[in-house]
Each structure stands twice: as C-alpha cells, then as structure tokens.
Enzyme design. Structure first.
Site, PDB file in Angstrom:
ATOM      1  N   ASN A  16       0.869  -1.165   0.000  1.00  0.00           N
ATOM      2  CA  ASN A  16       0.000   0.000   0.000  1.00  0.00           C
ATOM      3  C   ASN A  16       0.916   1.228   0.000  1.00  0.00           C
ATOM      4  O   ASN A  16       1.882   1.274   0.776  1.00  0.00           O
ATOM      5  CB  ASN A  16      -0.909  -0.001   1.227  1.00  0.00           C
ATOM      6  CG  ASN A  16      -1.907  -1.142   1.197  1.00  0.00           C
ATOM      7  OD1 ASN A  16      -2.356  -1.550   0.124  1.00  0.00           O
ATOM      8  ND2 ASN A  16      -2.249  -1.679   2.349  1.00  0.00           N
ATOM      9  N   HIS A  63       6.143   3.020   7.531  1.00  0.00           N
ATOM     10  CA  HIS A  63       7.406   2.283   7.483  1.00  0.00           C
ATOM     11  C   HIS A  63       7.127   1.191   6.450  1.00  0.00           C
ATOM     12  O   HIS A  63       6.250   0.346   6.667  1.00  0.00           O
ATOM     13  CB  HIS A  63       7.740   1.708   8.874  1.00  0.00           C
ATOM     14  CG  HIS A  63       9.039   0.978   8.953  1.00  0.00           C
ATOM     15  ND1 HIS A  63       9.966   1.195   9.964  1.00  0.00           N
ATOM     16  CD2 HIS A  63       9.572   0.004   8.170  1.00  0.00           C
ATOM     17  CE1 HIS A  63      11.004   0.390   9.789  1.00  0.00           C
ATOM     18  NE2 HIS A  63      10.779  -0.351   8.703  1.00  0.00           N
ATOM     19  N   HIS A  72       6.337  -1.718   4.090  1.00  0.00           N
ATOM     20  CA  HIS A  72       6.078  -3.135   4.411  1.00  0.00           C
ATOM     21  C   HIS A  72       5.340  -3.791   3.262  1.00  0.00           C
ATOM     22  O   HIS A  72       4.508  -3.178   2.602  1.00  0.00           O
ATOM     23  CB  HIS A  72       5.266  -3.270   5.715  1.00  0.00           C
ATOM     24  CG  HIS A  72       4.044  -2.426   5.760  1.00  0.00           C
ATOM     25  ND1 HIS A  72       4.101  -1.061   6.046  1.00  0.00           N
ATOM     26  CD2 HIS A  72       2.739  -2.705   5.556  1.00  0.00           C
ATOM     27  CE1 HIS A  72       2.881  -0.555   6.002  1.00  0.00           C
ATOM     28  NE2 HIS A  72       2.025  -1.527   5.697  1.00  0.00           N
TER      29      HIS A  72
HETATM   30  P1  AMP Z   1      -0.967  -0.599   5.853  1.00  0.00           P
HETATM   31  O1  AMP Z   1      -2.420  -0.236   5.868  1.00  0.00           O
HETATM   32  O2  AMP Z   1      -0.486  -1.094   4.493  1.00  0.00           O
HETATM   33  O3  AMP Z   1      -0.087   0.515   6.406  1.00  0.00           O
HETATM   34  O4  AMP Z   1      -0.805  -1.850   6.784  1.00  0.00           O
HETATM   35  C1  AMP Z   1      -0.529  -1.766   8.133  1.00  0.00           C
HETATM   36  C2  AMP Z   1      -0.836  -3.123   8.722  1.00  0.00           C
HETATM   37  O5  AMP Z   1      -0.216  -3.212   9.986  1.00  0.00           O
HETATM   38  C3  AMP Z   1      -2.332  -3.391   8.920  1.00  0.00           C
HETATM   39  O6  AMP Z   1      -2.715  -4.545   8.174  1.00  0.00           O
HETATM   40  C4  AMP Z   1      -2.454  -3.608  10.431  1.00  0.00           C
HETATM   41  O7  AMP Z   1      -3.389  -4.614  10.777  1.00  0.00           O
HETATM   42  C5  AMP Z   1      -1.033  -3.993  10.812  1.00  0.00           C
HETATM   43  N1  AMP Z   1      -0.656  -3.702  12.187  1.00  0.00           N
HETATM   44  C6  AMP Z   1      -0.946  -2.581  12.907  1.00  0.00           C
HETATM   45  N2  AMP Z   1      -0.399  -2.662  14.144  1.00  0.00           N
HETATM   46  C7  AMP Z   1       0.233  -3.868  14.205  1.00  0.00           C
HETATM   47  C8  AMP Z   1       0.969  -4.548  15.228  1.00  0.00           C
HETATM   48  N3  AMP Z   1       1.190  -4.013  16.444  1.00  0.00           N
HETATM   49  N4  AMP Z   1       1.465  -5.784  14.949  1.00  0.00           N
HETATM   50  C9  AMP Z   1       1.238  -6.345  13.748  1.00  0.00           C
HETATM   51  N5  AMP Z   1       0.576  -5.750  12.731  1.00  0.00           N
HETATM   52  C10 AMP Z   1       0.070  -4.532  12.975  1.00  0.00           C
HETATM   53 ZN    ZN Z   2      10.099   2.754  11.251  1.00  0.00          ZN
END
Ligand code: AMP
Ligand code: ZN
Length: 110
Positions: A85, A96, A98
């Site tokens: 995304n 950050h 991912h």
């Molecule tokens: P995005 O919307 O691409 O920024 O994805 C962020 C992702 O991080 C989402 O799918 C969340 O469910 C996930 N997320 C948020 N906080 C945590 C956490 N503490 N541990 C693992 N995943 C997380």
């Molecule tokens: Zn970071």
C-alpha cells in the site's frame, strides 16, 4: 525512527509474532489478519514508503520480495498475494515500508 510502530517492533519494544528475521529484514503476523495467512515483511531500515525508495535501495527492495517467496515456500503456500500500500490514498496507515503477504488456506481453495 522514534515514534514508528514498526521500528518499535523491530527493536522488540512492542511484542509481535515474528516468523522470520535476518540482519536486514523482519517478518511478523499482521495483528488484524485479512486472511488466514497474513504476514508483513519489513526492512529494518526505516524507509517510509515505496514512494521514498531510491536507486540505492534496490537490493533491499528485491530482498523483500525474495524473502516473501522464501516465507511462502516455508508455509507450503502455492498461491498468495504480495501487496504494497503506498500513501494514505493507497491505503497505507503505517509509514514504514512493508510488504503484505496474504493467502487463503490451501484447503479452503475451490
Ligand atoms: P498498511 O495499511 O499497508 O499501512 O498496513 C498496516 C498493517 O499493519 C495493517 O494490516 C495492520 O493490521 C497492521 N498492524 C498494525 N499494528 C500492528 C501490530 N502491532 N502488529 C502487527 N501488525 C500490525
Ligand atoms: Zn520505522
């Protein structure tokens, strides 16, 4: 980066279910999985987004994808989606970079 959630996970200041780690990359389970398998593959270096990637980051960008492939093989996944995304309007909530690895369970496939 001080207030970055994923940097805190990388430093083990916040718990996560880590499934893979090496010197440059960490992978852990998404806390709100969108499918039976939902992992996040994250470089340890704080880069905000795909839109911030530079020429010097190209090896790291490739390693994210190769790591996703290795993780998929380890979990015997025959089909999966890899998703970046990018930016708020692209659904990115955590600044950050991912890579999402998402897969339905093999038994659930038609
Ligand atoms: P995005 O919307 O691409 O920024 O994805 C962020 C992702 O991080 C989402 O799918 C969340 O469910 C996930 N997320 C948020 N906080 C945590 C956490 N503490 N541990 C693992 N995943 C997380
Ligand atoms: Zn970071």
């Amino acid at each position: 980066m001080k207030n970055c959630l994923f940097c805190k996970i990388i430093k083990k200041e916040i718990p996560s279910e880590i499934i893979y780690e090496d010197d440059k990359i960490i992978s852990f389970k998404d806390i709100r999985p969108k499918a039976k398998i939902h992992f996040l593959i994250v470089p340890k270096e704080h880069i905000e987004s795909v839109s911030d990637l530079e020429e010097k980051n190209k090896d790291l960008a490739g390693e994210l994808i190769l790591t996703a492939k290795k993780i998929a093989e380890k979990h015997n996944l025959t089909g999966y989606k890899l998703i970046f995304n990018v930016g708020r309007r692209g659904g990115q909530l955590i600044d950050h970079i991912h890579l999402h690895l998402v897969s339905r369970d093999i038994e659930e496939l038609p």
